[in-house]
Every structure is written in structure tokens, then in C-alpha cells.
Design a protein around this motif. Structure first.
Motif, PDB file in Angstrom:
ATOM      1  N   GLY A  46       0.786  -1.228   0.000  1.00  0.00           N
ATOM      2  CA  GLY A  46       0.000   0.000   0.000  1.00  0.00           C
ATOM      3  C   GLY A  46       0.815   1.274   0.000  1.00  0.00           C
ATOM      4  N   ASP A  49       0.051   3.649  -2.782  1.00  0.00           N
ATOM      5  CA  ASP A  49      -1.318   4.154  -2.728  1.00  0.00           C
ATOM      6  C   ASP A  49      -1.385   5.474  -1.966  1.00  0.00           C
ATOM      7  OD1 ASP A  49      -2.154   1.903  -4.105  1.00  0.00           O
ATOM      8  OD2 ASP A  49      -2.602   0.797  -2.263  1.00  0.00           O
ATOM      9  N   SER A  53      -1.989  11.684  -1.126  1.00  0.00           N
ATOM     10  CA  SER A  53      -2.938  11.664  -0.009  1.00  0.00           C
ATOM     11  C   SER A  53      -2.761  12.844   0.945  1.00  0.00           C
ATOM     12  CB  SER A  53      -2.820  10.348   0.762  1.00  0.00           C
ATOM     13  OG  SER A  53      -1.546  10.226   1.354  1.00  0.00           O
TER      14      SER A  53
END
Length: 75
Positions: A46, A49, A53
């Protein structure tokens, strides 16, 4: 120890030979070391990912121009 056969083009072989010579190791060791790099998970699951963010102006992605860069050899 198990063995593997590789079929590669002459240009790639020359690059591998030069890279192994630079590291002062055998071609077999060089190939094995680099295969391990590719198959090992260096980042936690992750990890990628998380890109984007954080909402903070200092993390804005900027377009860079590489037109004046020198051409680099890829391995």
C-alpha cells in the motif's frame, strides 16, 4: 544450487558484462543480485497508494523539463 539459462540479445549481454566488471563480480552473481532486487518487496504493501494523499501546497507535483539533460544509458 539451481541453475537457469537466459537467452538475450548481444547488446544486452555487453551491458551486463560491463556492469558486472564495474562491480567486480561474475555475470552470474550480477544477474542473480538484480533478479532478487526485482522480486523483493522493498516497500510495504500500500506504500504507493499514499501518493497524493497529503493535501498541502508544498507537496504539489511540478512539471519538469528534461530537454537539456544528457542522454543516459539504461540498464
Amino acid at each position: 544450487m539451481p541453475q537457469i539459462s537466459l537467452y538475450i540479445d548481444k547488446e544486452t549481454l555487453i551491458k551486463i558484462e560491463k556492469a558486472a566488471q564495474r562491480e567486480k563480480i561474475s555475470i552470474s552473481k550480477w544477474v542473480g543480485k538484480n533478479i532478487k532486487k526485482v522480486i523483493n518487496n522493498d516497500y510495504p504493501k500500500g506504500y504507493f497508494d499514499l501518493f497524493g494523499s497529503i493535501s498541502d501546497e508544498s507537496f504539489d507535483v511540478k512539471k519538469l523539463s528534461f530537454k537539456d539533460d544528457s542522454k543516459r544509458e539504461s540498464f
